[in-house]
Scaffold this active site. Structure first.
Site, PDB file in Angstrom:
ATOM      1  N   ASP A  10      19.086 -12.995 -41.753  1.00 19.64           N
ATOM      2  CA  ASP A  10      20.080 -12.306 -42.519  1.00 19.64           C
ATOM      3  C   ASP A  10      19.519 -10.804 -42.821  1.00 19.64           C
ATOM      4  OD1 ASP A  10      21.952 -12.141 -44.749  1.00 19.64           O
ATOM      5  OD2 ASP A  10      20.515 -12.194 -46.198  1.00 19.64           O
ATOM      6  N   SER A  11      20.353 -10.086 -43.199  1.00 23.06           N
ATOM      7  CA  SER A  11      20.084  -8.614 -43.763  1.00 23.06           C
ATOM      8  C   SER A  11      18.908  -8.373 -44.527  1.00 23.06           C
ATOM      9  CB  SER A  11      21.303  -8.036 -44.125  1.00 23.06           C
ATOM     10  OG  SER A  11      21.871  -8.540 -45.286  1.00 23.06           O
ATOM     11  N   TYR A  42      23.557  -4.703 -45.111  1.00 23.52           N
ATOM     12  CA  TYR A  42      24.523  -4.368 -44.264  1.00 23.52           C
ATOM     13  C   TYR A  42      26.008  -4.112 -44.400  1.00 23.52           C
ATOM     14  CZ  TYR A  42      21.245  -6.110 -40.570  1.00 23.52           C
ATOM     15  OH  TYR A  42      19.954  -6.255 -39.850  1.00 23.52           O
ATOM     16  N   GLY A  43      26.303  -4.693 -45.522  1.00 21.39           N
ATOM     17  CA  GLY A  43      27.628  -4.461 -46.130  1.00 21.39           C
ATOM     18  C   GLY A  43      28.355  -3.244 -46.124  1.00 21.39           C
ATOM     19  N   CYS A  73      24.194 -14.582 -42.633  1.00 21.99           N
ATOM     20  CA  CYS A  73      24.668 -13.461 -43.168  1.00 21.99           C
ATOM     21  C   CYS A  73      26.113 -13.223 -42.672  1.00 21.99           C
ATOM     22  CB  CYS A  73      23.896 -12.176 -42.364  1.00 21.99           C
ATOM     23  SG  CYS A  73      24.376 -10.728 -42.778  1.00 21.99           S
ATOM     24  N   ASN A  74      26.982 -13.321 -43.785  1.00 24.93           N
ATOM     25  CA  ASN A  74      28.270 -13.261 -43.531  1.00 24.93           C
ATOM     26  C   ASN A  74      28.810 -12.023 -43.057  1.00 24.93           C
ATOM     27  OD1 ASN A  74      30.067 -15.918 -45.164  1.00 24.93           O
ATOM     28  ND2 ASN A  74      28.018 -15.372 -46.115  1.00 24.93           N
ATOM     29  N   THR A  75      28.259 -10.920 -43.345  1.00 22.57           N
ATOM     30  CA  THR A  75      28.528  -9.580 -42.621  1.00 22.57           C
ATOM     31  C   THR A  75      28.225  -9.622 -41.242  1.00 22.57           C
ATOM     32  OG1 THR A  75      27.940  -8.417 -44.788  1.00 22.57           O
ATOM     33  CG2 THR A  75      28.106  -6.903 -42.727  1.00 22.57           C
ATOM     34  N   GLU A 153      19.089  -8.631 -55.676  1.00 20.88           N
ATOM     35  CA  GLU A 153      17.921  -8.247 -55.073  1.00 20.88           C
ATOM     36  C   GLU A 153      17.180  -7.520 -56.159  1.00 20.88           C
ATOM     37  OE1 GLU A 153      17.568  -6.804 -51.362  1.00 20.88           O
ATOM     38  OE2 GLU A 153      18.343  -8.747 -50.514  1.00 20.88           O
ATOM     39  N   CYS A 187      29.005 -14.543 -49.249  1.00 22.30           N
ATOM     40  CA  CYS A 187      27.523 -13.699 -48.933  1.00 22.30           C
ATOM     41  C   CYS A 187      26.302 -14.717 -49.595  1.00 22.30           C
ATOM     42  CB  CYS A 187      27.409 -12.711 -49.701  1.00 22.30           C
ATOM     43  SG  CYS A 187      25.880 -11.659 -49.821  1.00 22.30           S
ATOM     44  N   THR A 188      25.346 -14.841 -48.621  1.00 18.52           N
ATOM     45  CA  THR A 188      24.348 -16.236 -48.830  1.00 18.52           C
ATOM     46  C   THR A 188      23.334 -15.835 -50.040  1.00 18.52           C
ATOM     47  OG1 THR A 188      23.024 -15.097 -47.182  1.00 18.52           O
ATOM     48  CG2 THR A 188      24.288 -17.123 -46.801  1.00 18.52           C
ATOM     49  N   HIS A 189      23.486 -14.602 -50.687  1.00 21.32           N
ATOM     50  CA  HIS A 189      23.049 -13.957 -52.140  1.00 21.32           C
ATOM     51  C   HIS A 189      23.726 -14.773 -53.159  1.00 21.32           C
ATOM     52  CE1 HIS A 189      21.519 -10.844 -49.656  1.00 21.32           C
ATOM     53  NE2 HIS A 189      20.585 -10.333 -50.492  1.00 21.32           N
TER      54      HIS A 189
END
Length: 272
Positions: A10-11, A42-43, A73-75, A153, A187-189
């Site tokens: 992931d980013s 990355y978004g 990472c969806n992005t 984050e 988004c995995t967050h």
């Protein structure tokens, strides 16, 4: 049987929600996780930059001998999946979008689906196209949420957190107006704030976790090729990051509920 590790990237730390699901669903599996926290998020990057970084992340994990890749990472999935699939055609390489879209179509009762994600994921249009390919009559509401990853984050994850609540009120207004009964957490967050999402939305809705969806898909593909770890095999967990290891592990505690400092190393992927 194949006891090599699964690679996950992931980013930053968001993909740890996929790690959490992998540990629950496949406790025999070893894994190597890479979070590119030096270059996150990355978004807001260009598609070209996202493709370059994503392919380098995958090369790093391949250098660790992984048997499969989870692009958590969806992005990256929305902007680089074609390249990642081509580069890694010899192993299962699974992104978030296809399995998550399929799950959203499966669970919606009304066909009204909302997608909340980073700017780059929404800009790609891939979720909307994938959902409509599966359900042509679906009404898809896509919302870019640039404030959410930095908030998460920095520790703003609790229900009732003023900054998080204010951002969610802004982003979920069009979701509520559209009457969506299913919200894709693209988004995995975002699974970390699922309770806050439902609180602000103010009514029941199915929340689709993109990290969980891609973990399920990669395990299914490994099972098809007899590639799952043998029961009782020696298991390992490794966490790698490109930026501050202290910062990474501090945030990771919220995702995994434990301290992973002893399992974490800072790595340089510039030459990979």
């Amino acid at each position: 049987m194949d006891n090599r590790p699964i690679g996950i990237f992931d980013s930053g730390v968001g993909g740890l929600t996929a790690v959490r699901r992998l540990i629950l669903d496949a406790p025999n599996e070893s894994f190597v996780y890479f979070g590119d926290n030096l270059r996150a998020p990355y978004g807001d990057r260009t598609p070209e930059d996202i493709r370059f970084l994503s392919r380098r992340n995958a090369r790093f994990l391949r250098s660790r001998g992984v048997k499969a890749l989870i692009i958590a990472c969806n992005t990256s999935t929305a902007n680089a999946m074609a390249e990642l699939s081509g580069d890694n055609a010899d192993i299962p390489a699974v992104g978030t979008v296809a399995p998550t879209a399929a799950e959203a179509v499966r669970v919606t009762a009304s066909g009204r689906i909302a997608v909340i994600a980073t700017t780059a994921t929404i800009r790609s249009g891939l979720y909307e196209r994938t959902i409509r390919a599966l359900a042509p009559d679906a009404a898809v509401t896509s919302v870019s949420c640039p404030k959410l990853v930095p908030l998460i984050e920095s520790g703003h994850i609790d229900r009732g957190d003023p900054a998080l609540t204010a951002a969610l009120r802004e982003y979920l207004a069009p979701v509520a107006a559209a009457g969506a009964d299913t919200v894709v957490l693209a988004c995995t967050h975002y699974p970390l704030i699922s309770d806050a999402v439902l609180d602000v939305l103010g009514r029941p809705a199915a929340l689709v976790d993109s990290g969980a969806a891609c973990v399920g898909e990669v395990l299914a593909r490994l099972a098809e090729r007899d590639g799952l770890a043998a029961p009782g095999a020696a298991r390992s967990e490794r966490f790698c990051c490109s930026g501050s290891a202290d910062g990474f592990t501090a945030v990771a505690r919220a995702f995994l509920g434990r301290d992973i400092a002893a399992l974490t190393e800072r790595v340089d992927v510039e030459g990979v």
